[in-house]
Design an enzyme around this catalytic site. Structure first.
Site, mmCIF file in Angstrom:
data_model
loop_
_atom_site.group_PDB
_atom_site.id
_atom_site.type_symbol
_atom_site.label_atom_id
_atom_site.label_comp_id
_atom_site.label_asym_id
_atom_site.label_seq_id
_atom_site.Cartn_x
_atom_site.Cartn_y
_atom_site.Cartn_z
ATOM 1 N N SER A 1 23.724 27.113 3.023
ATOM 2 C CA SER A 1 24.116 26.952 1.617
ATOM 3 C C SER A 1 24.334 25.489 1.247
ATOM 4 O O SER A 1 24.555 24.628 2.102
ATOM 5 C CB SER A 1 25.411 27.729 1.346
ATOM 6 O OG SER A 1 25.266 29.070 1.717
HETATM 7 N N1 SAH Z 1 26.790 30.814 5.750
HETATM 8 C C1 SAH Z 1 25.428 30.533 6.109
HETATM 9 C C2 SAH Z 1 24.510 30.913 4.974
HETATM 10 C C3 SAH Z 1 23.436 31.777 5.458
HETATM 11 S S1 SAH Z 1 22.419 32.523 4.233
HETATM 12 C C4 SAH Z 1 25.258 29.097 6.543
HETATM 13 O O1 SAH Z 1 26.179 28.299 6.325
HETATM 14 O O2 SAH Z 1 24.228 28.764 7.141
HETATM 15 C C5 SAH Z 1 23.007 34.191 4.305
HETATM 16 C C6 SAH Z 1 22.929 34.895 5.618
HETATM 17 O O3 SAH Z 1 23.318 36.244 5.394
HETATM 18 C C7 SAH Z 1 21.537 34.957 6.250
HETATM 19 O O4 SAH Z 1 21.586 34.434 7.542
HETATM 20 C C8 SAH Z 1 21.214 36.447 6.260
HETATM 21 O O5 SAH Z 1 20.438 36.856 7.371
HETATM 22 C C9 SAH Z 1 22.590 37.072 6.274
HETATM 23 N N2 SAH Z 1 22.642 38.460 5.790
HETATM 24 C C10 SAH Z 1 21.931 39.027 4.799
HETATM 25 N N3 SAH Z 1 22.267 40.319 4.662
HETATM 26 C C11 SAH Z 1 23.223 40.575 5.588
HETATM 27 C C12 SAH Z 1 23.978 41.729 5.934
HETATM 28 N N4 SAH Z 1 23.801 42.899 5.309
HETATM 29 N N5 SAH Z 1 24.883 41.618 6.929
HETATM 30 C C13 SAH Z 1 25.068 40.440 7.580
HETATM 31 N N6 SAH Z 1 24.397 39.316 7.290
HETATM 32 C C14 SAH Z 1 23.491 39.370 6.300
#
Ligand code: SAH
Length: 222
Positions: free
Chosen positions: A68
């Site tokens: 993000s």
């Molecule tokens: N906080 C992260 C942002 C990652 S983007 C960072 O700082 O890098 C959002 C993430 O949510 C992705 O890795 C995606 O695979 C995950 N995601 C999407 N749906 C999900 C679910 N149902 N349960 C757990 N993770 C999920």
């Protein structure tokens, strides 16, 4: 790197000022700024993106996912008003960057990631960087992580079509949750949900955001 971590902090502060009427404040807590200053974001992005590590923008981390935007990481963290002895649940580990920021501000962070390869690499990365108060598991974040509930704070880093009831259940009375709500790649809104001591839920709109979707089931590559 074209920008330094100090540049990133300056950009975050500017974005806070720019959005002050929505977010209801003109500065973030010093603890949150210090945590953002401390975490080496360049360690959480793929090598070809390192040059952009401190730009105030989301970056690709593979598997069609993103780390993000720093301003959004800082803002969501700030909204949780964490105390040093809090237990936090994060849904969407991704690169583990947000997890690392949270871990500096709370006692323990539990993080759930649906894509196994991302969960495994985030775990390795965070261990190598000596973040020792984090547990990560592969799973569907819609279910939360009931074994360690209730949580003082919950942060969801992917956009949900609606707020998963399990997450509301797993929030402590007096707890706070930040979650983007909306349809995939369409208009999404960041909400701050609070549960009061009588288990009543209040939600406050913060601002419009763009997140990857919170997926419903297991992705095919798992
Ligand atoms: N906080 C992260 C942002 C990652 S983007 C960072 O700082 O890098 C959002 C993430 O949510 C992705 O890795 C995606 O695979 C995950 N995601 C999407 N749906 C999900 C679910 N149902 N349960 C757990 N993770 C999920």
């Amino acid at each position: 790197m074209t920008k330094s971590r100090e540049n990133m902090i300056a950009d975050i502060k500017q974005n806070v000022l720019r959005t002050r009427q929505y977010i209801g404040k003109d500065k973030l807590s010093l603890r949150v700024i210090a945590a953002m200053q401390n975490v080496p974001r360049e360690q959480f992005v793929p090598s070809e993106e390192k040059i952009l590590a401190y730009a105030d923008t989301p970056l690709a981390i593979g598997h069609k996912q993103t780390i993000s935007q720093p301003f959004i990481v800082a803002l969501m963290t700030d909204l949780l008003e964490l105390n040093a002895d809090d237990t936090v649940l994060e849904i969407g580990t991704g690169s583990g960057y947000q997890t690392a920021v949270l871990s500096l501000l709370a006692r323990k962070v539990y993080s759930v990631e649906v894509i196994r390869a991302l969960a495994v690499s985030a775990k390795k990365r965070l261990q190598k960087l000596n973040y020792n108060n984090i547990e990560i598991r592969t799973g569907n974040g819609h279910d939360g992580w009931p074994e360690h509930a209730p949580y003082d704070a919950i942060i969801v880093t992917a956009a949900a079509a609606s707020i998963p009831p399990a997450l509301i259940e797993q929030l402590k009375p007096g707890g706070k949750m930040v979650i983007p709500v909306g349809l995939p790649y369409q208009h999404q809104e960041l909400f701050l949900i609070t549960k009061d001591e009588r288990n009543e839920i209040e939600s406050r709109y913060i601002l419009s955001v763009v997140f990857v979707p919170l997926v419903q089931g297991n992705p095919p590559e798992n």
